[in-house]
Write an enzyme that holds these catalytic residues in place. Sequence first.
Site, PDB file in Angstrom:
ATOM      1  N   ASP A   1       0.773  -1.066   0.115  1.00  0.00           N
ATOM      2  CA  ASP A   1       0.234   0.136   0.055  1.00  0.00           C
ATOM      3  C   ASP A   1       0.772   1.218   0.120  1.00  0.00           C
ATOM      4  O   ASP A   1       0.488   2.369  -0.486  1.00  0.00           O
ATOM      5  CB  ASP A   1      -0.863   0.114   1.139  1.00  0.00           C
ATOM      6  CG  ASP A   1      -1.962  -1.197   1.174  1.00  0.00           C
ATOM      7  OD1 ASP A   1      -2.500  -1.346   0.216  1.00  0.00           O
ATOM      8  OD2 ASP A   1      -2.078  -1.491   2.332  1.00  0.00           O
TER       9      ASP A   1
ATOM     10  N   LYS B   1      18.607   6.251   8.270  1.00  0.00           N
ATOM     11  CA  LYS B   1      18.473   4.549   7.980  1.00  0.00           C
ATOM     12  C   LYS B   1      19.905   4.275   8.258  1.00  0.00           C
ATOM     13  O   LYS B   1      21.016   4.975   7.808  1.00  0.00           O
ATOM     14  CB  LYS B   1      18.263   4.560   6.522  1.00  0.00           C
ATOM     15  CG  LYS B   1      16.926   4.994   6.350  1.00  0.00           C
ATOM     16  CD  LYS B   1      16.515   4.972   4.469  1.00  0.00           C
ATOM     17  CE  LYS B   1      17.330   6.208   3.921  1.00  0.00           C
ATOM     18  NZ  LYS B   1      16.981   6.228   2.434  1.00  0.00           N
TER      19      LYS B   1
ATOM     20  N   ASP C   1      18.774   2.180  -3.028  1.00  0.00           N
ATOM     21  CA  ASP C   1      20.058   1.793  -3.799  1.00  0.00           C
ATOM     22  C   ASP C   1      21.210   1.326  -2.918  1.00  0.00           C
ATOM     23  O   ASP C   1      22.256   0.962  -3.585  1.00  0.00           O
ATOM     24  CB  ASP C   1      20.387   2.887  -4.931  1.00  0.00           C
ATOM     25  CG  ASP C   1      20.925   4.197  -4.058  1.00  0.00           C
ATOM     26  OD1 ASP C   1      20.611   4.420  -2.957  1.00  0.00           O
ATOM     27  OD2 ASP C   1      22.129   4.456  -4.202  1.00  0.00           O
TER      28      ASP C   1
END
Length: 302
Positions: free
Chosen positions: A22, A223, A248
């Site tokens: 979603d 992250k 990536d």
Amino acid sequence: MANGGREALTPQAARSLVDSVDVFIFDCDGVIWKGDKLIEGVSEALHTLRSLGKKFVFLTNNSRKSRKQYAKKFSKLGMEINEDEIFTSSFAAAMYLKLNNFPTDKKVYVVGEEGIKEELKLVGYESIGGPEDGKKSIQLESSFFFDHDKSVGAVVVGLDQHFNYYKLQYANLCIRENPGCLFIATNRDSTGNLTSLQEWPGAGCMVSAVSCSVQKEPVVVGKPSTFLMDFLLERFRIDVSRMCMVGDRLDTDILFGHNAGCKTLLVLSGVTTLPALLDPSNSIHPDSYANDMSHFVQLLSQ
């Protein structure tokens, strides 16, 4: 999941992935653009996914810009992305301080650029340092004493193209000498696609320099830390298994997905190459991979 497959995305797998998701969480550098150049086919790919009713989050470790500045960059590149769809590591640093009740009478010293300073200002914190300290220098003479602001209660380190010895010493003194001073890193990326033609040293280089000087590890809010996932879950109120991280980088994007418990798709349009992904020494594997965003969406119609 960190030891999952290394499967190239097939048309059937691409359709299955889209049906099971979603919310797509996209990294930006190396996925959407390189520097100020849009990666070919990205705009059309996002339009296709949007037309299928998918929601987007753009989650970047690049702290040079604020969310508002990134929204302007998207617009300049011909894509209308809402500011509330954008989450940056500069925003994460500001939110970390706010959620931990950092006192507003304390200052934040910034080793980084305007994105961090703007996000700190938006939540009510005064910051010093940043780009203006990139113009400052010191003289290493026997009688030279380097003074620093004793009211600094946190040092935030991010990507800084004007990083210098002055900033390193200022951060060093704040963390070492100011009681309880927090050491926060936006991320530890070693490199990044900061221009369309080359990779450049990432924020991890600045973070490592400060960390080495103070002999202390920072709190990392970008992250692969899942700090921002709490905001995403609060906003969308859906199960994390219905989300997919598209990135990536193995050690930030894909590892973030693993840590958060969502699906992962690696695109080979940025830092990670196919040989690096398939190297036996690599222990971080996405659920699947595609050449780039355009390739991913093209598979849906095959």
